[in-house]
Design an enzyme around this catalytic site. Structure first.
Site, short mmCIF file in Angstrom:
data_model
loop_
_atom_site.label_atom_id
_atom_site.label_comp_id
_atom_site.label_asym_id
_atom_site.label_seq_id
_atom_site.Cartn_x
_atom_site.Cartn_y
_atom_site.Cartn_z
CG MET A 30 -40.20 -4.24 17.03
SD MET A 30 -40.26 -5.58 15.87
CE MET A 30 -38.84 -6.27 16.15
N GLY A 36 -29.39 0.76 24.28
CA GLY A 36 -29.56 0.88 22.71
C GLY A 36 -30.57 1.84 22.29
CG HIS A 37 -34.55 0.07 22.31
ND1 HIS A 37 -34.47 -0.99 22.93
CD2 HIS A 37 -34.82 -0.22 21.00
CE1 HIS A 37 -34.86 -2.13 22.25
NE2 HIS A 37 -35.13 -1.48 21.32
N GLY A 148 -30.94 2.53 14.66
CA GLY A 148 -29.71 2.23 14.99
C GLY A 148 -28.91 1.76 13.73
CD GLN A 149 -24.06 4.43 12.75
OE1 GLN A 149 -23.26 3.72 13.31
NE2 GLN A 149 -24.19 5.57 12.13
CG ASP A 151 -31.26 -3.57 13.67
OD1 ASP A 151 -31.35 -4.73 13.51
OD2 ASP A 151 -31.43 -2.85 14.45
CG MET A 185 -26.57 -3.48 25.12
SD MET A 185 -27.13 -2.29 26.14
CE MET A 185 -25.89 -2.34 27.18
NE ARG A 188 -34.89 -12.09 17.66
CZ ARG A 188 -35.22 -11.32 16.74
NH1 ARG A 188 -34.83 -9.96 16.46
NH2 ARG A 188 -36.31 -11.63 15.97
P1 AMP Z 1 -35.98 -2.88 17.80
O1 AMP Z 1 -36.72 -2.77 19.04
O2 AMP Z 1 -35.04 -4.13 18.04
O3 AMP Z 1 -36.85 -2.80 16.63
O4 AMP Z 1 -35.17 -1.68 17.47
C1 AMP Z 1 -35.63 -0.19 17.66
C2 AMP Z 1 -34.29 0.56 17.28
O5 AMP Z 1 -33.24 0.73 18.04
C3 AMP Z 1 -33.80 0.14 15.79
O6 AMP Z 1 -33.61 1.34 15.03
C4 AMP Z 1 -32.60 -0.50 16.24
O7 AMP Z 1 -31.43 -0.29 15.24
C5 AMP Z 1 -32.09 0.25 17.39
N1 AMP Z 1 -31.29 -0.52 18.29
C6 AMP Z 1 -31.45 -1.75 18.55
N2 AMP Z 1 -30.14 -2.24 19.53
C7 AMP Z 1 -29.35 -1.27 19.28
C8 AMP Z 1 -28.16 -0.94 20.00
N3 AMP Z 1 -27.50 -1.91 20.57
N4 AMP Z 1 -27.36 0.26 20.03
C9 AMP Z 1 -28.18 1.19 19.10
N5 AMP Z 1 -29.28 1.11 18.54
C10 AMP Z 1 -30.21 -0.05 18.72
#
Ligand code: AMP
Length: 281
Positions: A30, A36-37, A148-149, A151, A185, A188
Protein backbone atom coordinates in the site's frame (compact mmCIF):
# COMPACT_ATOMS: atom_id res chain seq x y z
CA UNK A 1 11.80 1.31 -14.42
CA UNK A 2 8.43 0.83 -16.07
CA UNK A 3 5.26 1.94 -14.31
CA UNK A 4 1.82 0.75 -15.36
CA UNK A 5 -1.55 2.10 -14.42
CA UNK A 6 -4.01 0.03 -16.46
CA UNK A 7 -5.01 -3.62 -16.50
CA UNK A 8 -4.33 -3.75 -20.24
CA UNK A 9 -0.70 -2.72 -19.72
CA UNK A 10 -0.24 -5.46 -17.11
CA UNK A 11 -1.89 -8.11 -19.29
CA UNK A 12 0.33 -7.19 -22.22
CA UNK A 13 3.47 -7.18 -20.03
CA UNK A 14 2.50 -10.54 -18.49
CA UNK A 15 2.03 -12.13 -21.90
CA UNK A 16 5.49 -10.94 -22.92
CA UNK A 17 7.03 -12.49 -19.80
CA UNK A 18 5.20 -15.75 -20.46
CA UNK A 19 6.45 -15.83 -24.05
CA UNK A 20 10.01 -15.24 -22.81
CA UNK A 21 9.57 -17.91 -20.13
CA UNK A 22 10.59 -15.46 -17.40
CA UNK A 23 9.60 -16.06 -13.78
CA UNK A 24 7.59 -13.29 -12.14
CA UNK A 25 7.74 -12.40 -8.44
CA UNK A 26 5.04 -10.17 -6.99
CA UNK A 27 5.10 -7.86 -3.97
CA UNK A 28 1.74 -6.21 -3.16
CA UNK A 29 1.96 -3.06 -1.02
CA UNK A 30 0.00 0.00 0.00
CA UNK A 31 3.05 2.24 -0.47
CA UNK A 32 4.84 4.55 1.99
CA UNK A 33 7.61 2.04 1.50
CA UNK A 34 10.13 1.25 4.23
CA UNK A 35 12.89 -1.30 4.75
CA UNK A 36 10.34 -4.02 5.51
CA UNK A 37 8.77 -3.64 2.07
CA UNK A 38 12.20 -3.38 0.45
CA UNK A 39 13.32 -6.64 2.05
CA UNK A 40 10.40 -8.36 0.28
CA UNK A 41 11.39 -6.74 -3.03
CA UNK A 42 15.00 -7.79 -2.48
CA UNK A 43 14.05 -11.41 -1.84
CA UNK A 44 11.71 -11.41 -4.86
CA UNK A 45 14.53 -9.99 -7.02
CA UNK A 46 16.86 -12.79 -5.96
CA UNK A 47 14.33 -15.53 -6.67
CA UNK A 48 12.72 -14.31 -9.92
CA UNK A 49 13.78 -12.92 -13.27
CA UNK A 50 11.38 -9.99 -13.00
CA UNK A 51 9.54 -8.43 -10.09
CA UNK A 52 6.31 -6.49 -10.04
CA UNK A 53 5.44 -4.28 -7.07
CA UNK A 54 1.91 -2.95 -6.73
CA UNK A 55 1.14 0.20 -4.78
CA UNK A 56 -2.53 0.63 -4.00
CA UNK A 57 -4.14 1.91 -0.83
CA UNK A 58 -7.10 -0.45 -0.82
CA UNK A 59 -10.20 1.31 0.54
CA UNK A 60 -12.05 -1.98 0.95
CA UNK A 61 -9.73 -3.18 3.72
CA UNK A 62 -10.15 -0.11 5.94
CA UNK A 63 -12.98 -0.30 8.41
CA UNK A 64 -12.49 3.27 9.67
CA UNK A 65 -12.71 6.18 7.21
CA UNK A 66 -10.26 8.39 9.12
CA UNK A 67 -7.65 5.61 9.00
CA UNK A 68 -7.97 5.44 5.21
CA UNK A 69 -7.84 9.25 4.87
CA UNK A 70 -4.76 9.52 7.07
CA UNK A 71 -2.90 6.57 5.54
CA UNK A 72 0.44 7.97 4.28
CA UNK A 73 0.77 8.38 0.50
CA UNK A 74 4.15 9.29 -0.98
CA UNK A 75 4.36 7.87 -4.43
CA UNK A 76 7.36 9.89 -5.67
CA UNK A 77 9.51 8.78 -2.72
CA UNK A 78 8.33 5.17 -3.21
CA UNK A 79 9.30 5.16 -6.89
CA UNK A 80 12.72 6.58 -6.01
CA UNK A 81 13.33 3.70 -3.58
CA UNK A 82 12.25 1.10 -6.12
CA UNK A 83 14.47 2.54 -8.89
CA UNK A 84 17.47 1.01 -7.10
CA UNK A 85 16.32 -2.46 -8.17
CA UNK A 86 16.90 -3.97 -11.61
CA UNK A 87 14.19 -5.79 -13.59
CA UNK A 88 11.34 -4.29 -11.66
CA UNK A 89 8.01 -2.85 -12.77
CA UNK A 90 5.48 -0.98 -10.65
CA UNK A 91 1.71 -1.19 -10.90
CA UNK A 92 -0.14 1.91 -9.70
CA UNK A 93 -3.82 1.29 -10.35
CA UNK A 94 -6.59 3.77 -9.62
CA UNK A 95 -9.59 2.50 -7.67
CA UNK A 96 -11.71 2.14 -10.81
CA UNK A 97 -8.91 0.22 -12.52
CA UNK A 98 -8.56 -2.10 -9.53
CA UNK A 99 -12.29 -2.68 -9.22
CA UNK A 100 -13.91 -2.35 -12.64
CA UNK A 101 -17.67 -2.79 -12.45
CA UNK A 102 -17.68 -5.83 -14.71
CA UNK A 103 -14.86 -7.65 -12.91
CA UNK A 104 -16.24 -10.98 -11.62
CA UNK A 105 -15.60 -11.77 -7.95
CA UNK A 106 -17.05 -14.55 -5.83
CA UNK A 107 -16.08 -13.85 -2.20
CA UNK A 108 -14.56 -16.85 -0.46
CA UNK A 109 -15.99 -17.85 2.92
CA UNK A 110 -13.62 -16.55 5.59
CA UNK A 111 -12.99 -19.48 7.84
CA UNK A 112 -12.05 -19.30 11.50
CA UNK A 113 -8.53 -18.05 10.78
CA UNK A 114 -10.03 -14.96 9.19
CA UNK A 115 -12.56 -14.36 11.95
CA UNK A 116 -10.32 -14.23 15.02
CA UNK A 117 -8.07 -11.38 16.22
CA UNK A 118 -7.81 -8.91 13.29
CA UNK A 119 -10.98 -10.39 11.81
CA UNK A 120 -12.91 -9.73 15.02
CA UNK A 121 -11.43 -6.28 15.70
CA UNK A 122 -11.55 -4.95 12.13
CA UNK A 123 -14.87 -6.06 10.64
CA UNK A 124 -14.62 -6.35 6.85
CA UNK A 125 -10.84 -6.02 6.82
CA UNK A 126 -9.97 -9.48 5.54
CA UNK A 127 -12.88 -9.45 3.11
CA UNK A 128 -11.24 -6.35 1.61
CA UNK A 129 -7.80 -7.95 1.60
CA UNK A 130 -9.15 -11.07 -0.12
CA UNK A 131 -10.94 -8.97 -2.73
CA UNK A 132 -7.89 -6.94 -3.72
CA UNK A 133 -5.41 -9.82 -3.61
CA UNK A 134 -7.79 -11.98 -5.64
CA UNK A 135 -7.88 -9.32 -8.38
CA UNK A 136 -4.13 -8.77 -8.27
CA UNK A 137 -3.31 -12.49 -8.41
CA UNK A 138 -5.83 -12.97 -11.21
CA UNK A 139 -4.35 -10.13 -13.26
CA UNK A 140 -0.64 -10.59 -12.58
CA UNK A 141 -0.52 -14.39 -12.29
CA UNK A 142 2.90 -14.36 -10.62
CA UNK A 143 4.96 -17.48 -10.01
CA UNK A 144 5.72 -16.37 -6.46
CA UNK A 145 4.14 -13.74 -4.20
CA UNK A 146 5.85 -12.24 -1.16
CA UNK A 147 4.15 -11.25 2.10
CA UNK A 148 5.49 -10.16 5.47
CA UNK A 149 5.17 -12.36 8.54
CA UNK A 150 4.51 -9.10 10.38
CA UNK A 151 0.94 -9.54 9.18
CA UNK A 152 0.87 -13.13 10.40
CA UNK A 153 -2.86 -13.64 10.18
CA UNK A 154 -3.03 -11.96 6.76
CA UNK A 155 -0.42 -14.43 5.51
CA UNK A 156 -2.61 -17.31 6.73
CA UNK A 157 -5.64 -15.83 4.94
CA UNK A 158 -3.61 -15.38 1.74
CA UNK A 159 -2.54 -19.03 1.81
CA UNK A 160 -6.20 -19.97 2.20
CA UNK A 161 -7.18 -17.67 -0.68
CA UNK A 162 -4.49 -19.18 -2.91
CA UNK A 163 -5.85 -22.67 -2.24
CA UNK A 164 -9.52 -21.67 -2.44
CA UNK A 165 -9.28 -19.97 -5.86
CA UNK A 166 -6.64 -22.50 -7.03
CA UNK A 167 -4.18 -19.84 -8.16
CA UNK A 168 -1.24 -22.20 -7.69
CA UNK A 169 1.08 -19.35 -6.72
CA UNK A 170 3.99 -20.03 -4.38
CA UNK A 171 3.35 -17.87 -1.29
CA UNK A 172 6.52 -16.77 0.46
CA UNK A 173 6.40 -15.46 4.05
CA UNK A 174 9.25 -13.04 4.82
CA UNK A 175 10.68 -12.12 8.18
CA UNK A 176 9.73 -8.94 10.03
CA UNK A 177 12.15 -6.04 9.74
CA UNK A 178 12.42 -3.92 12.88
CA UNK A 179 13.70 -0.53 14.04
CA UNK A 180 16.77 -0.53 16.31
CA UNK A 181 14.48 -0.51 19.38
CA UNK A 182 12.55 -3.55 18.13
CA UNK A 183 9.46 -1.71 16.85
CA UNK A 184 8.25 -3.52 13.72
CA UNK A 185 8.57 -1.25 10.70
CA UNK A 186 5.24 -0.08 9.40
CA UNK A 187 3.97 2.72 7.18
CA UNK A 188 1.85 3.75 10.15
CA UNK A 189 5.01 4.47 12.21
CA UNK A 190 5.35 7.65 10.13
CA UNK A 191 2.51 9.03 12.19
CA UNK A 192 4.28 8.41 15.51
CA UNK A 193 6.50 11.08 17.05
CA UNK A 194 9.88 10.26 18.57
CA UNK A 195 8.49 9.66 22.09
CA UNK A 196 5.68 7.46 20.76
CA UNK A 197 8.15 5.35 18.78
CA UNK A 198 9.97 4.60 22.03
CA UNK A 199 6.69 3.93 23.81
CA UNK A 200 5.57 1.59 21.00
CA UNK A 201 8.67 -0.56 21.52
CA UNK A 202 6.78 -1.95 24.54
CA UNK A 203 5.03 -4.29 22.08
CA UNK A 204 8.32 -5.86 21.03
CA UNK A 205 9.52 -5.98 24.66
CA UNK A 206 6.35 -7.86 25.63
CA UNK A 207 6.89 -10.33 22.78
CA UNK A 208 10.47 -10.88 23.99
CA UNK A 209 9.28 -11.23 27.58
CA UNK A 210 6.92 -14.05 26.58
CA UNK A 211 9.71 -15.73 24.61
CA UNK A 212 11.66 -16.08 27.86
CA UNK A 213 8.67 -17.61 29.65
CA UNK A 214 7.85 -20.27 27.04
CA UNK A 215 7.79 -23.68 28.67
CA UNK A 216 8.40 -22.21 32.16
CA UNK A 217 5.66 -19.90 33.39
CA UNK A 218 1.98 -20.87 32.99
CA UNK A 219 0.80 -19.44 29.68
CA UNK A 220 -2.05 -17.40 31.22
CA UNK A 221 0.32 -15.72 33.68
CA UNK A 222 2.83 -14.92 30.93
CA UNK A 223 -0.01 -13.33 28.95
CA UNK A 224 -1.28 -11.36 31.93
CA UNK A 225 2.17 -9.98 32.75
CA UNK A 226 2.87 -9.05 29.12
CA UNK A 227 -0.53 -7.31 28.85
CA UNK A 228 0.26 -5.29 31.97
CA UNK A 229 3.65 -4.28 30.56
CA UNK A 230 2.01 -2.92 27.42
CA UNK A 231 -0.66 -1.04 29.31
CA UNK A 232 1.87 0.32 31.83
CA UNK A 233 3.84 1.75 28.91
CA UNK A 234 0.75 3.85 28.09
CA UNK A 235 -0.51 1.83 25.11
CA UNK A 236 -4.11 0.80 24.66
CA UNK A 237 -4.10 -2.95 24.19
CA UNK A 238 -6.67 -4.38 21.77
CA UNK A 239 -5.63 -7.99 22.09
CA UNK A 240 -2.70 -10.20 23.03
CA UNK A 241 -3.19 -13.82 22.05
CA UNK A 242 -0.91 -16.83 22.07
CA UNK A 243 -2.16 -19.10 19.33
CA UNK A 244 -1.38 -22.17 17.29
CA UNK A 245 0.38 -20.95 14.11
CA UNK A 246 -1.74 -23.14 11.83
CA UNK A 247 -5.25 -22.99 13.31
CA UNK A 248 -4.81 -19.67 15.17
CA UNK A 249 -6.75 -21.21 18.05
CA UNK A 250 -5.68 -20.00 21.49
CA UNK A 251 -3.08 -22.20 23.19
CA UNK A 252 -4.03 -23.41 26.64
CA UNK A 253 -0.59 -24.85 27.32
CA UNK A 254 2.79 -24.33 25.71
CA UNK A 255 3.15 -26.31 22.51
CA UNK A 256 6.19 -27.10 20.35
CA UNK A 257 5.27 -24.05 18.26
CA UNK A 258 3.11 -20.99 19.04
CA UNK A 259 2.79 -17.41 17.96
CA UNK A 260 1.95 -14.41 20.07
CA UNK A 261 -0.08 -11.78 18.20
CA UNK A 262 -0.59 -8.28 19.57
CA UNK A 263 -2.64 -5.27 18.48
CA UNK A 264 -2.24 -2.08 20.47
CA UNK A 265 -2.89 1.60 19.95
CA UNK A 266 -0.12 4.13 20.55
CA UNK A 267 -0.90 7.84 20.26
CA UNK A 268 -4.04 7.01 18.29
CA UNK A 269 -2.14 4.77 15.85
CA UNK A 270 -3.06 1.11 15.72
CA UNK A 271 -0.03 -1.17 15.55
CA UNK A 272 0.23 -4.96 15.19
CA UNK A 273 3.13 -7.31 15.70
CA UNK A 274 3.81 -10.97 16.48
CA UNK A 275 6.54 -13.43 17.35
CA UNK A 276 6.80 -17.15 16.70
CA UNK A 277 8.20 -19.30 19.52
CA UNK A 278 9.52 -22.80 19.37
CA UNK A 279 9.83 -24.74 22.57
CA UNK A 280 11.41 -28.07 23.33
CA UNK A 281 8.79 -29.81 25.43
P1 AMP B 1 1.47 -2.91 3.51
O1 AMP B 1 2.00 -1.88 2.56
O2 AMP B 1 1.46 -2.49 4.93
O3 AMP B 1 0.18 -3.52 3.03
O4 AMP B 1 2.52 -4.11 3.46
C1 AMP B 1 2.87 -4.73 2.25
C2 AMP B 1 3.64 -5.98 2.58
O5 AMP B 1 4.81 -5.67 3.32
C3 AMP B 1 2.82 -6.96 3.44
O6 AMP B 1 3.03 -8.28 2.98
C4 AMP B 1 3.39 -6.74 4.81
O7 AMP B 1 3.27 -7.88 5.65
C5 AMP B 1 4.85 -6.47 4.49
N1 AMP B 1 5.50 -5.75 5.58
C6 AMP B 1 5.02 -4.66 6.23
N2 AMP B 1 5.85 -4.31 7.24
C7 AMP B 1 6.86 -5.20 7.23
C8 AMP B 1 8.03 -5.39 8.03
N3 AMP B 1 8.32 -4.58 9.05
N4 AMP B 1 8.87 -6.41 7.74
C9 AMP B 1 8.58 -7.24 6.70
N5 AMP B 1 7.49 -7.13 5.92
C10 AMP B 1 6.64 -6.13 6.17
Amino acid sequence: MQTFVTREEITHWRQQKLALGQSVGFVPTMGALHKGHLSLVEQASKENEVVIVSIFVNPKQFNIDADLDQYPRMIEADLKLLKKFDHIVVFLPSESEMYPENQPFEPMPLERIGQLMEGAHRPGHFEGVVHVVHHLFDLIAPNKAYFGQKDFQQLAVIRQLNAYYQFGIEIIGCQTIREANGLAMSSRNLRLNEAQREQAAAIYKALCYIKKQVGHMPIELAKKNAMEQIENAGLKLEYLEIVDPLTLDACIDWQSLQVCCIAAVCGGIRLIDNMLYESVL
